[in-house]
Scaffold this motif. Structure first.
Motif, PDB file in Angstrom:
ATOM      1  N   SER A 185       0.832  -1.210   0.000  1.00 26.99           N
ATOM      2  CA  SER A 185       0.000   0.000   0.000  1.00 26.99           C
ATOM      3  C   SER A 185       0.862   1.254   0.000  1.00 26.99           C
ATOM      4  O   SER A 185       0.593   2.215  -0.726  1.00 26.99           O
ATOM      5  CB  SER A 185      -0.923   0.011   1.222  1.00 26.99           C
ATOM      6  N   SER A 186       1.911   1.231   0.819  1.00 26.31           N
ATOM      7  CA  SER A 186       2.817   2.387   0.866  1.00 26.31           C
ATOM      8  C   SER A 186       3.549   2.569  -0.455  1.00 26.31           C
ATOM      9  O   SER A 186       3.785   3.697  -0.901  1.00 26.31           O
ATOM     10  CB  SER A 186       3.827   2.211   2.002  1.00 26.31           C
ATOM     11  N   MET A 187       3.906   1.452  -1.068  1.00 33.12           N
ATOM     12  CA  MET A 187       4.586   1.529  -2.361  1.00 33.12           C
ATOM     13  C   MET A 187       3.672   2.169  -3.409  1.00 33.12           C
ATOM     14  O   MET A 187       4.088   3.036  -4.177  1.00 33.12           O
ATOM     15  CB  MET A 187       5.004   0.122  -2.804  1.00 33.12           C
ATOM     16  N   LEU A 188       2.421   1.751  -3.422  1.00 34.20           N
ATOM     17  CA  LEU A 188       1.461   2.297  -4.378  1.00 34.20           C
ATOM     18  C   LEU A 188       1.120   3.755  -4.044  1.00 34.20           C
ATOM     19  O   LEU A 188       1.034   4.602  -4.937  1.00 34.20           O
ATOM     20  CB  LEU A 188       0.181   1.454  -4.385  1.00 34.20           C
ATOM     21  N   PHE A 189       0.945   4.037  -2.756  1.00 33.40           N
ATOM     22  CA  PHE A 189       0.581   5.393  -2.347  1.00 33.40           C
ATOM     23  C   PHE A 189       1.739   6.366  -2.569  1.00 33.40           C
ATOM     24  O   PHE A 189       1.520   7.553  -2.806  1.00 33.40           O
ATOM     25  CB  PHE A 189       0.159   5.413  -0.883  1.00 33.40           C
ATOM     26  N   GLY A 190       2.984   5.855  -2.498  1.00 31.45           N
ATOM     27  CA  GLY A 190       4.142   6.693  -2.792  1.00 31.45           C
ATOM     28  C   GLY A 190       4.110   7.217  -4.210  1.00 31.45           C
ATOM     29  O   GLY A 190       4.606   8.306  -4.495  1.00 31.45           O
ATOM     30  N   GLY A 191       3.497   6.435  -5.123  1.00 29.48           N
ATOM     31  CA  GLY A 191       3.341   6.866  -6.502  1.00 29.48           C
ATOM     32  C   GLY A 191       2.216   7.859  -6.694  1.00 29.48           C
ATOM     33  O   GLY A 191       1.931   8.263  -7.820  1.00 29.48           O
ATOM     34  N   VAL A 192       1.577   8.240  -5.602  1.00 28.51           N
ATOM     35  CA  VAL A 192       0.479   9.206  -5.657  1.00 28.51           C
ATOM     36  C   VAL A 192       0.811  10.467  -4.857  1.00 28.51           C
ATOM     37  O   VAL A 192       0.603  11.587  -5.315  1.00 28.51           O
ATOM     38  CB  VAL A 192      -0.832   8.577  -5.120  1.00 28.51           C
ATOM     39  N   SER A 193       1.356  10.277  -3.639  1.00 24.52           N
ATOM     40  CA  SER A 193       1.539  11.413  -2.722  1.00 24.52           C
ATOM     41  C   SER A 193       2.918  12.041  -2.799  1.00 24.52           C
ATOM     42  O   SER A 193       3.061  13.264  -2.709  1.00 24.52           O
ATOM     43  CB  SER A 193       1.281  10.963  -1.283  1.00 24.52           C
ATOM     44  N   GLY A 194       3.975  11.229  -2.927  1.00 17.74           N
ATOM     45  CA  GLY A 194       5.336  11.763  -2.929  1.00 17.74           C
ATOM     46  C   GLY A 194       5.807  12.243  -1.573  1.00 17.74           C
ATOM     47  O   GLY A 194       6.789  12.964  -1.468  1.00 17.74           O
ATOM     48  N   SER A 195       5.129  11.827  -0.494  1.00 19.45           N
ATOM     49  CA  SER A 195       5.451  12.335   0.841  1.00 19.45           C
ATOM     50  C   SER A 195       5.386  11.207   1.864  1.00 19.45           C
ATOM     51  O   SER A 195       4.425  10.439   1.893  1.00 19.45           O
ATOM     52  CB  SER A 195       4.473  13.445   1.234  1.00 19.45           C
ATOM     53  N   ALA A 196       6.418  11.121   2.722  1.00 18.61           N
ATOM     54  CA  ALA A 196       6.444  10.098   3.772  1.00 18.61           C
ATOM     55  C   ALA A 196       5.427  10.389   4.865  1.00 18.61           C
ATOM     56  O   ALA A 196       4.760   9.474   5.367  1.00 18.61           O
ATOM     57  CB  ALA A 196       7.847  10.009   4.375  1.00 18.61           C
ATOM     58  N   VAL A 197       5.299  11.650   5.237  1.00 18.64           N
ATOM     59  CA  VAL A 197       4.358  12.022   6.304  1.00 18.64           C
ATOM     60  C   VAL A 197       2.922  11.747   5.870  1.00 18.64           C
ATOM     61  O   VAL A 197       2.109  11.212   6.645  1.00 18.64           O
ATOM     62  CB  VAL A 197       4.535  13.505   6.685  1.00 18.64           C
TER      63      VAL A 197
END
Length: 429
Positions: free
Chosen positions: A100-112
């Protein structure tokens, strides 16, 4: 003398807890008073010139896109999509967390943003399934570091702007492989933990449900396709890609998903404004800081002294990594990037290090500081969500940080592992 004043005041202000943007600005303004070439008007002009840039609009658009996506129901849909992909593997919920984090990283660009969105759902779900809160929180934090690395990475765009002569498209493509490598290592951690301590899988899904989740979650991932596809094909620039991604995010969350209402837009815009204001104010104050260092030839002095110490490329890369790791412990990713890029560029150019290679090393390295004390911003958010102390996370985080360190060493000394992507599209020689 000017540099000594600058550094001394900056350190003192940081020690008393002043926000870094103000600490940099005040230290730079006081140091500038001792320079004949700097007047009050020059300081103001430098600050305005530092942020008066068309490419910086990309940061604003990507931040707005991430805020819309984070509040528009995309995170939940990506979690359900991740369940289709890895949910049946041992340690199912742990695997879903990482994916989920891998996929969401491709959307948000932010760790927080990743910790805030994914963490709120997955930490509690994993705990109910029998995982310890310590492991669930640690896995969420380590997975969140993929956000600033996988495109669309705001950190990569900032690096390209500060470096000046680096392709944004090349940097975004270069960050893809290291992010996937970290994700693969954390999936392995979840797999081994599942085999040893928590060998459960999520319930099977019907074919119809799987297809629906793939389509539903895939619509959110189209943001990444639009950004990378448009930039690599030359259809539009990074700034234009950010604008198109923002429009798509609004259409997706308001028309397709119907999670965002018109009445929600002022609040979401205000959140975006606050985030981008912090970044732009940092760039403005740091522009004076870097001007003073450049005027006093500090970057050249550092480069010459390191090269006098050793001209071995591998040792120089090791020195750069140590400097970045130590800096990341005390300064957040964005200000550290803005401050250190002008200092390290002359050294990298003298050693023949590709600037895309340097950018990936810097971003990946500085993400360690996001999840380690004393100033880890993502760490504080994760601890608040999970209601857990930082001390309890030290032990479960260590193997995950170890995996991240291995990836860091691979990309440092074997750049071909990720440079193939920008080279394929002509962004690097």
């Amino acid at each position: 003398m000017t540099v000594l004043v600058l550094v001394s005041i900056f350190v003192v202000l940081m020690l008393i807890g002043m926000p870094i943007a103000f600490a940099i600005g005040i230290a730079s303004a006081i140091a500038a008073m001792s320079m004949d070439v700097m007047t009050n008007m020059t300081i103001v002009r430098r600050m305005i010139f530092g942020i008066n840039s068309f490419p910086l609009l990309a940061v604003i658009f990507f931040v707005f896109t991430g805020v819309i996506m984070a509040n528009g129901g995309v995170a939940g849909r990506l979690v359900r999509l991740a369940e289709v992909i890895v949910g049946r593997l041992p340690g199912g919920l742990g695997q879903i967390n990482v994916m989920s984090s891998m996929l969401f990283g491709g959307v948000s660009g932010s760790a927080v943003a990743d910790v805030s969105s994914i963490g709120r759902m997955m930490i509690e779900a994993m705990e109910k399934d029998g995982y310890t809160r310590r492991f669930a929180t640690s896995l969420t934090l380590a997975s969140a570091t993929m956000g600033p690395i996988i495109p669309p990475s705001i950190s990569m765009i900032l690096y390209a702007y500060i470096a000046g002569s680096v392709s944004v498209g090349g940097l975004l493509l270069a960050g893809l492989t290291p992010g996937l490598m970290i994700g693969g290592g954390l999936l392995l951690v979840a797999y081994v933990h599942g085999r040893l301590y928590h060998n459960t899988r999520t319930p099977p899904l019907s074919t119809r449900e799987k297809l629906w989740r793939v389509v539903d979650g895939g619509l959110g991932m189209m943001t990444l396709v639009i950004i990378l596809g448009g930039i690599t094909s030359g259809v539009f620039t990074a700034t234009e890609a950010g604008a198109i991604a923002a429009v798509y995010a609004l259409f997706l969350t308001m028309v397709i998903y119907r999670e965002v209402k018109v009445k929600d837009l002022p609040g979401l815009m205000w959140e975006s404004i606050c985030t981008t204001a912090v970044v732009l104010f940092l760039i403005a104050t740091t522009s004076i800081f870097t001007f003073i260092l450049t005027y006093e030839n500090v970057p050249q002095w550092i480069s010459e002294n390191i090269l006098h110490l050793t001209d071995n490329r591998y040792l120089v890369l090791l020195i750069i990594n140590i400097l970045l790791l130590v800096t990341g412990l005390f300064i957040d990713l964005t200000p550290a990037l803005i401050m250190l890029v002008p200092i390290l560029l002359p050294l990298a150019e003298a050693m023949g290090i590709d600037l895309i290679h340097l950018g990936v090393i810097m971003v990946v390295n500085l993400t360690f500081g996001l999840i380690t004390p004393p100033v880890g911003t993502a760490l504080f958010v994760g601890c608040r969500i999970a209601r857990i102390s930082m001390v309890e996370l030290v032990r479960p985080l260590m193997p995950m940080l170890g995996i991240m360190f291995v990836v860091l060493m691979i990309i440092t000394y074997f750049p071909a592992t990720f440079m193939w992507a920008p080279r394929m599209f002509g962004f690097a020689p």
